[in-house]
Design a protein around this motif. Structure first.
Motif, PDB file in Angstrom:
ATOM      1  N   ILE A 274       0.777  -0.908  -0.175  1.00 12.46           N
ATOM      2  CA  ILE A 274      -0.342  -0.334  -0.074  1.00 12.46           C
ATOM      3  C   ILE A 274       1.532   1.251  -0.105  1.00 12.46           C
ATOM      4  O   ILE A 274       1.236   1.593   1.117  1.00 12.46           O
ATOM      5  CB  ILE A 274      -0.790   0.159   1.138  1.00 12.46           C
ATOM      6  CG1 ILE A 274      -1.596  -1.405   1.712  1.00 12.46           C
ATOM      7  CG2 ILE A 274      -1.911   0.999   0.775  1.00 12.46           C
ATOM      8  CD1 ILE A 274      -2.546  -1.319   2.869  1.00 12.46           C
ATOM      9  N   GLU A 275       0.726   2.207  -0.937  1.00 12.03           N
ATOM     10  CA  GLU A 275       0.989   3.222  -1.143  1.00 12.03           C
ATOM     11  C   GLU A 275       0.496   4.347  -1.207  1.00 12.03           C
ATOM     12  O   GLU A 275      -0.726   4.673  -1.119  1.00 12.03           O
ATOM     13  CB  GLU A 275       2.292   3.013  -2.207  1.00 12.03           C
ATOM     14  CG  GLU A 275       3.924   2.660  -2.241  1.00 12.03           C
ATOM     15  CD  GLU A 275       4.451   2.684  -1.506  1.00 12.03           C
ATOM     16  OE1 GLU A 275       4.081   3.834  -0.248  1.00 12.03           O
ATOM     17  OE2 GLU A 275       5.749   1.932  -1.071  1.00 12.03           O
ATOM     18  N   SER A 276       0.719   5.882  -1.643  1.00  8.74           N
ATOM     19  CA  SER A 276       0.265   7.091  -1.591  1.00  8.74           C
ATOM     20  C   SER A 276      -0.793   6.268  -2.051  1.00  8.74           C
ATOM     21  O   SER A 276      -1.700   6.348  -3.380  1.00  8.74           O
ATOM     22  CB  SER A 276       1.061   8.378  -1.951  1.00  8.74           C
ATOM     23  OG  SER A 276       1.040   8.444  -3.310  1.00  8.74           O
ATOM     24  N   HIS A 362      11.133   4.890 -13.324  1.00 12.20           N
ATOM     25  CA  HIS A 362      11.005   6.309 -13.282  1.00 12.20           C
ATOM     26  C   HIS A 362      11.324   7.387 -12.219  1.00 12.20           C
ATOM     27  O   HIS A 362      11.416   8.521 -12.165  1.00 12.20           O
ATOM     28  CB  HIS A 362       9.535   5.730 -13.320  1.00 12.20           C
ATOM     29  CG  HIS A 362       8.927   5.486 -13.592  1.00 12.20           C
ATOM     30  ND1 HIS A 362       8.187   6.361 -15.526  1.00 12.20           N
ATOM     31  CD2 HIS A 362       7.143   4.539 -13.723  1.00 12.20           C
ATOM     32  CE1 HIS A 362       7.298   5.880 -16.186  1.00 12.20           C
ATOM     33  NE2 HIS A 362       7.309   4.567 -15.364  1.00 12.20           N
ATOM     34  N   LEU A 363      11.669   6.344 -11.022  1.00  9.38           N
ATOM     35  CA  LEU A 363      12.409   7.347  -9.614  1.00  9.38           C
ATOM     36  C   LEU A 363      13.712   7.790 -10.353  1.00  9.38           C
ATOM     37  O   LEU A 363      13.650   9.228  -9.668  1.00  9.38           O
ATOM     38  CB  LEU A 363      12.072   6.413  -8.924  1.00  9.38           C
ATOM     39  CG  LEU A 363      11.257   5.148  -8.403  1.00  9.38           C
ATOM     40  CD1 LEU A 363      11.697   4.886  -7.421  1.00  9.38           C
ATOM     41  CD2 LEU A 363       9.883   6.590  -7.508  1.00  9.38           C
ATOM     42  N   ILE A 474      -4.177   3.558 -12.978  1.00 10.10           N
ATOM     43  CA  ILE A 474      -3.598   4.114 -12.779  1.00 10.10           C
ATOM     44  C   ILE A 474      -2.305   3.541 -13.932  1.00 10.10           C
ATOM     45  O   ILE A 474      -1.950   2.999 -14.614  1.00 10.10           O
ATOM     46  CB  ILE A 474      -2.275   3.571 -11.891  1.00 10.10           C
ATOM     47  CG1 ILE A 474      -3.440   2.687 -10.353  1.00 10.10           C
ATOM     48  CG2 ILE A 474      -1.003   3.636 -11.084  1.00 10.10           C
ATOM     49  CD1 ILE A 474      -2.916   1.611  -9.235  1.00 10.10           C
ATOM     50  N   ASP A 475      -1.720   5.427 -14.155  1.00 11.93           N
ATOM     51  CA  ASP A 475      -0.721   5.546 -15.363  1.00 11.93           C
ATOM     52  C   ASP A 475       0.551   5.415 -14.436  1.00 11.93           C
ATOM     53  O   ASP A 475       0.906   6.512 -13.890  1.00 11.93           O
ATOM     54  CB  ASP A 475      -0.506   7.233 -15.996  1.00 11.93           C
ATOM     55  CG  ASP A 475      -0.062   7.300 -17.273  1.00 11.93           C
ATOM     56  OD1 ASP A 475       0.881   7.260 -16.340  1.00 11.93           O
ATOM     57  OD2 ASP A 475      -0.251   8.069 -18.396  1.00 11.93           O
ATOM     58  N   LEU A 480       4.022   7.868  -9.903  1.00 11.64           N
ATOM     59  CA  LEU A 480       5.302   7.614  -9.328  1.00 11.64           C
ATOM     60  C   LEU A 480       6.470   8.115  -9.038  1.00 11.64           C
ATOM     61  O   LEU A 480       6.589   8.989  -8.380  1.00 11.64           O
ATOM     62  CB  LEU A 480       5.910   6.094  -9.900  1.00 11.64           C
ATOM     63  CG  LEU A 480       5.412   4.944 -10.088  1.00 11.64           C
ATOM     64  CD1 LEU A 480       6.400   3.978 -10.299  1.00 11.64           C
ATOM     65  CD2 LEU A 480       5.933   4.303  -8.323  1.00 11.64           C
ATOM     66  N   ARG A 481       5.948   8.487 -10.784  1.00 11.21           N
ATOM     67  CA  ARG A 481       7.310  10.138 -11.004  1.00 11.21           C
ATOM     68  C   ARG A 481       5.963  11.468 -10.438  1.00 11.21           C
ATOM     69  O   ARG A 481       7.093  12.673  -9.500  1.00 11.21           O
ATOM     70  CB  ARG A 481       7.475  10.858 -12.124  1.00 11.21           C
ATOM     71  CG  ARG A 481       8.200   9.629 -12.398  1.00 11.21           C
ATOM     72  CD  ARG A 481       8.570   9.515 -14.338  1.00 11.21           C
ATOM     73  NE  ARG A 481       8.943  10.709 -14.476  1.00 11.21           N
ATOM     74  CZ  ARG A 481      10.048  11.448 -15.756  1.00 11.21           C
ATOM     75  NH1 ARG A 481       9.908  10.761 -16.866  1.00 11.21           N
ATOM     76  NH2 ARG A 481      10.432  12.815 -15.400  1.00 11.21           N
TER      77      ARG A 481
END
Length: 511
Positions: A274-276, A362-363, A474-475, A480-481
């Motif tokens: 689980i993330e933001s 991506h990060l 989700i894109d 992520l970016r």
């Protein structure tokens, strides 16, 4: 939300089922629990009442005081306060009921009469209380992730129409590989007896674990005892087919509930990592540093550049708002359908996979081009790439580098130099993170969520808009970016105090 695009008169099965109902939630001091609470208040205005089981502490012995001080003040409610603060305050005053109790105590630490009154006054319970420490002491993990579910089962015994929802984790999968469906998970290690109803008989295993805990307690104390109980948890988890104590004890909890609630309404919702938040209550909303974030943070601070992982492996991440929506959908269904056992996995791996390599790329791309926008996360532009290698190569490189560095470090320390010591500390950080999270970055499995998507389809068009659960929206590049890193920077990390050379001189002169 684009409700205006729906046909006039579109109805919501979720809002119909939850109208006038009373729901008990545990774990609202945690990340997911807060998002579930916020979404119920904002999206289900006709709910009868929300009951929160909260442990008192030294500052606030009663649950209400702790709720008002630690939970109601959270930024998770900023949207509600901005849209209509008066209505939010009224809802809290009139329909949020706080129960002072402890999930690990018999009957939540309540008297028999108080417990019976609680059970009789609710229609559903959402248990999201858990210890998510992967290397928790075994006795603590058993208490909160397994044993406390006896209290949840007792609520259902005293209220036979109660709908029970247990928040578990996709990683009860343990060391199994391949396609992981929404079903009872078979241990990947030592055999555990299975009942004819499908769940695993764990009473003898739990007694055995408790005997081993008692033996360790009789021989050690203090910090040594804590370490021995952590080691015992990892050893037992590995023996039965899990990578860590958290996932092992969560699996045990699933089996306990399935047996105790045979023939009753039980829904198990298993999220992946689980993330933001993707959208709600605000894009990027997060509390604390989660699984993937510990590695992101270590890279941003230039402590980690090498990590064990499989670039082609699917790292299953799911935004917290999709998980909260899945929980609410599942609760509504369980109150409106015949009582039975259901399992739903809230995940992205089967419908919208992102590989570890893509995640890293991506990060790194964002850190190279826009690091300055994330001033709490990046202190400066990272100069080295983040590289994922297989475990054997990682151990060889890190282990091989550390030995000569440790010798060099001792000599330099004698001479008052510490550059190699910093390198050593970074290596230790890398090894520590790899020990805890290495299993999750080399996945050999795909979590499926076909049943959850089918549930969303059954609930109707309006509920798809109000309570989206489909990870295909989700894109990953955007999430992520732009969303997740911004959320980490804004919500999870404390503001950095930056002192200029001029202000430092001024303070020195004033002194």
């Amino acid at each position: 939300m684009a409700t205006q695009q729906l046909k006039p008169g579109a109805s919501s099965k979720v809002l119909e089922q939850l109208r006038g109902k009373h729901v008990l939630i545990t774990g609202t001091t945690g990340f997911l629990g807060k998002v579930v609470l916020e979404k119920l208040i904002r999206a289900v205005p006709d709910i009868g009442g929300i009951h929160l089981l909260i442990r008192g502490n030294k500052r606030h012995p009663d649950a209400r005081g702790r709720f008002l001080d630690e939970i109601a003040t959270s930024s998770v409610f900023d949207r509600l306060r901005q849209e209509d603060n008066e209505a939010f305050e009224s809802f809290i005053e009139e329909r949020v009921y706080c129960v002072t109790g402890e999930v690990t105590e018999p009957l939540f630490g309540l008297s028999g009469d108080r417990f019976r009154k609680l059970a009789g006054g609710i229609d559903a319970v959402i248990n999201s209380a858990a210890s998510v420490n992967f290397r928790e002491e075994l006795d603590k993990a058993l208490a909160i992730n397994t044993r406390c579910l006896e209290n949840v089962a007792e609520l259902a015994r005293q209220n036979k129409s109660l709908a029970v929802l247990q928040v578990s984790t996709c990683y009860v999968n343990g060391m199994n590989s391949g396609q992981i469906t929404e079903s009872v998970i078979k241990p990947a290690g030592e055999t555990i007896p299975r009942s004819t109803e499908g769940y695993y008989e764990i009473e003898e295993l739990v007694r055995l674990l408790e005997d081993k805990i008692a033996d360790v307690r009789s021989r050690y104390s203090g910090k040594v005892l804590e370490k021995k109980l952590v080691d015992l948890g990892i050893r037992e988890a590995n023996y039965y087919g899990w990578s860590d104590t958290y996932t092992f004890t969560k699996w045990l909890g699933e089996q306990l509930l399935m047996k105790a609630l045979s023939g009753r309404a039980l829904t198990i919702v298993r999220p992946s990592i689980i993330e933001s938040a993707l959208e709600e209550p605000a894009p990027g909303w997060i509390e604390g540093v989660k699984v993937a974030d510990a590695i992101i943070l270590a890279y941003a601070r230039e402590k980690v550049t090498l990590f064990p992982g499989k670039r082609s492996g699917v790292i299953d991440v799911i935004p917290v708002d999709l998980v909260a929506n899945a929980i609410i959908l599942a609760v509504a269904e369980s109150m409106g359908e015949s009582p039975r056992h259901r399992v739903y996995q809230c995940c992205s791996g089967s419908s919208n996979p992102v590989s570890l390599g893509e995640f890293i790329d991506h990060l790194m791309a964002e850190s190279r081009t826009n690091y300055a926008e994330y001033d709490q996360l990046f202190y400066r532009q990272p100069t080295k790439p983040f590289i994922a290698v297989n475990r054997r190569l990682f151990d060889a490189v890190v282990g091989g580098v550390r030995i000569p560095l440790s010798i060099t470090g001792k000599v330099l320390k004698m001479l008052g130099q510490n550059r190699e010591l910093k390198v050593l500390r970074n290596l230790d950080t890398t090894r520590s993170l790899a020990t805890i999270f290495g299993f999750y970055t080399a996945p050999d499995y795909i979590f499926r969520n076909d049943d959850l998507l089918a549930l969303a389809s059954r609930m109707g068009e309006l509920d798809k808009v109000l309570f989206p659960v489909d990870a295909r929206q989700i894109d990953w590049a955007v999430y992520l970016r732009k969303i997740h890193l911004a959320g980490l920077n804004r919500y999870a990390l404390k503001e950095r105090k930056v002192y200029s050379l001029r202000s430092a001189k001024a303070r020195k002169k004033a002194a």
